[in-house]
Design an enzyme around this catalytic site. Structure first.
Site, short mmCIF file in Angstrom:
data_model
loop_
_atom_site.label_atom_id
_atom_site.label_comp_id
_atom_site.label_asym_id
_atom_site.label_seq_id
_atom_site.Cartn_x
_atom_site.Cartn_y
_atom_site.Cartn_z
N GLU A 1 73.64 57.12 41.39
CA GLU A 1 72.77 57.75 42.59
C GLU A 1 73.10 57.11 43.56
O GLU A 1 73.51 55.97 43.65
CB GLU A 1 71.31 57.59 42.25
N GLU B 1 66.87 53.53 36.10
CA GLU B 1 66.08 52.39 36.78
C GLU B 1 65.32 51.98 36.07
O GLU B 1 63.94 51.92 36.31
CB GLU B 1 65.84 52.98 38.09
O1 IFM Z 1 64.09 60.12 43.56
C1 IFM Z 1 64.58 58.78 43.23
C2 IFM Z 1 65.10 58.92 41.88
O2 IFM Z 1 64.29 59.51 40.97
C3 IFM Z 1 65.37 57.62 41.25
N1 IFM Z 1 66.28 56.68 42.39
C4 IFM Z 1 65.89 56.66 43.43
C5 IFM Z 1 65.54 58.11 44.22
C6 IFM Z 1 65.22 58.27 45.81
O3 IFM Z 1 63.70 57.23 45.85
#
Ligand code: IFM
Length: 474
Positions: A380, A174
């Protein structure tokens, strides 16, 4: 954890060989921030600065995974995970961000990886999940070009030491958050608020990614696979009014294409350059050869998806509630698009206030497949809810099951529509330190009692385990 063999038939099978995983990140779970020679990262500094995180929470202890990793891997094995995505802490592997690798740091990740492999769980390592060594921030951080070169150097150290046992690597997690929340709105570490620095950070993260791909190719065995994990925004205009369509285009430019165009097309798009020309001199920022470096081919594209992003022009947002979902700050994380208004897609919300809409996931996967043709991973996806143990200590989280089931259904939809999706990593294995929100937001399928560190698989963990054993949804 006891797992019952399901008798329910599979109605939506995922392809054979589909990777069933869960994801975590070093600073969110490891703790042990001063052990093994680890030095502070920007998140140590930020979380220890009064007012930066809820309740002043820090990752000092987190869920003590550094000491409990063997038990945590056993938990993963009981669940039936076939793969686990975790991040390497840069300040643990290369304290202070320069010079040789720390043997203690490498040994920790060797031991973790060996434990995973001995349970038949495929490790996937992320090189950067936001824990920049503080010394590199003090030297200028991501807005400073040298940080990209430091990242490549650290990547080479990690790949040379761990490449014999980790075959799938993700460069950045990210980068949008690192650049625009870290240097734009300041709700993430290092908490700076300069739109020009945010754009410079984005370019140097891109460059760091490209240089790291080169370092990985040089150090890893030929069959290794390289990926990046992007939190691409599933942008939707509030209406088909031309001003709302323009708002959507601008957010797509500075939220998505600022990464995908240089990485996969070897260019920055003209509209992005125009929207932000008053903030940075791109012709000075981007050196000859940078775009060739950034667009080195990779093997897999990782998508992190939570919710869609609905936008309109400020004019068309009059009288409507606005929600950007990226924390409270008077400073915008959207350079060149500060006047765009954000709206909730619906009122079916997680504990983060994020609307639940799995169609954003299927739409994005199919769009990525059409546009870039790369094999995809969902690196994710998940949700926070207010999980409370009942009198017997069990944690029932039907809302999370509903979220995960609908989003896995969206993955199946995308595969049916032709997208080559190879795996799914739910966020997250364990409740953990949710950055500026501290420990108040629980994303885990395994509940953690922060006072005792006791792990209790929630009903979603039992459910996911059955899905994995079945190879699909009932
Ligand atoms: O916890 C975070 C993660 O570190 C990165 N992506 C989003 C998740 C939830 O906010």
């Amino acid at each position: 954890m006891t797992v019952t063999t399901p008798s329910v038939p599979v109605h939506r099978a995922l392809p054979a060989g589909f990777a069933w995983g869960a994801a975590t990140a070093a600073y969110q779970i490891e703790g042990a921030v001063t052990e093994g020679g680890r030095t502070p990262s920007i998140w140590d500094t930020f979380s220890h600065t009064p007012g930066r995180t809820e309740n002043g929470d820090t990752g000092d202890t987190a869920v003590d995974h550094y000491h409990r990793f063997r038990d945590d891997v056993r938990l993963m094995a009981d669940l039936g995970l076939t793969t686990y995505r975790f991040s390497l802490a840069w300040p643990r592997i290369q304290p202070t961000g320069r010079g040789p690798a720390s043997q203690a740091g490498l040994d920790f990740y060797r031991a973790l990886t060996d434990e995973l492999l001995s349970h038949g769980i495929t490790p996937v390592a992320t090189l950067y999940h936001w824990d920049l060594p503080q010394e590199l921030e003090d030297a200028g951080g991501w807005p400073h070009r040298d940080t990209a070169h430091r990242f490549a150097e650290y990547t080479a150290l990690a790949a040379e030491a761990l490449g014999d046992r980790i075959s799938t690597w993700t460069t950045l997690n990210e980068p949008w958050c690192s650049a625009f929340l870290g240097y734009g709105s300041g709700v993430h570490a290092p908490g700076r608020t300069d739109p020009a620095d945010a754009l410079k950070a984005a370019h140097h993260l891109n460059l760091g990614h490209g240089l790291a791909v080169g370092a990985l190719r040089a150090a890893l065995p030929g069959a290794s696979r390289i990926a990046v994990s992007l939190n691409l925004h599933a942008v939707r205009p509030l209406s088909d009014h031309p001003d709302d369509l323009a708002a959507a285009r601008r957010i797509d430019a500075v939220g998505n294409r600022v990464f995908t165009s240089p990485m996969f097309k070897g260019r920055y798009d003209e509209d992005l350059l125009k929207d932000t020309a008053h903030l940075v001199r791109w012709e000075e920022l981007v050196h000859d050869g940078d775009l060739a470096e950034i667009s080195r081919p990779i093997d897999l594209l990782g998508l992190n998806y939570y919710n869609p992003t609905v936008v309109s022009s400020a004019e068309n947002a009059r009288n409507l509630a606005r929600h950007d979902g990226h924390g409270d700050s008077p400073h915008s994380p959207w350079p060149g698009a500060e006047d765009v208004a954000f709206h909730r897609a619906n009122d079916d919300l997680t504990a983060m206030g994020w609307p639940i809409d799995p169609t954003g996931l299927s739409d994005t996967l199919t769009a990525l497949h059409r546009e870039f043709g790369l094999p995809l991973l969902v690196t994710e996806n998940g949700a926070a809810f207010e999980d409370v143990p009942d009198a017997d200590g069990a944690v029932h989280d039907p809302e999370r099951i509903r979220y995960l089931e609908s989003h896995l259904g969206a993955v199946a939809d995308a595969i049916e529509a032709g997208a080559d999706v190879r795996g799914y990593y739910l966020w997250s294995l364990l409740d953990n330190f949710e950055w500026a929100y501290g420990y108040g937001k629980r994303f885990g399928i395994v509940h953690v009692d922060y006072a005792t560190q006791q792990r209790t698989p929630k009903s979603s963990a039992h459910w996911y385990s059955q899905v994995i054993r079945r190879g699909g949804l009932a």
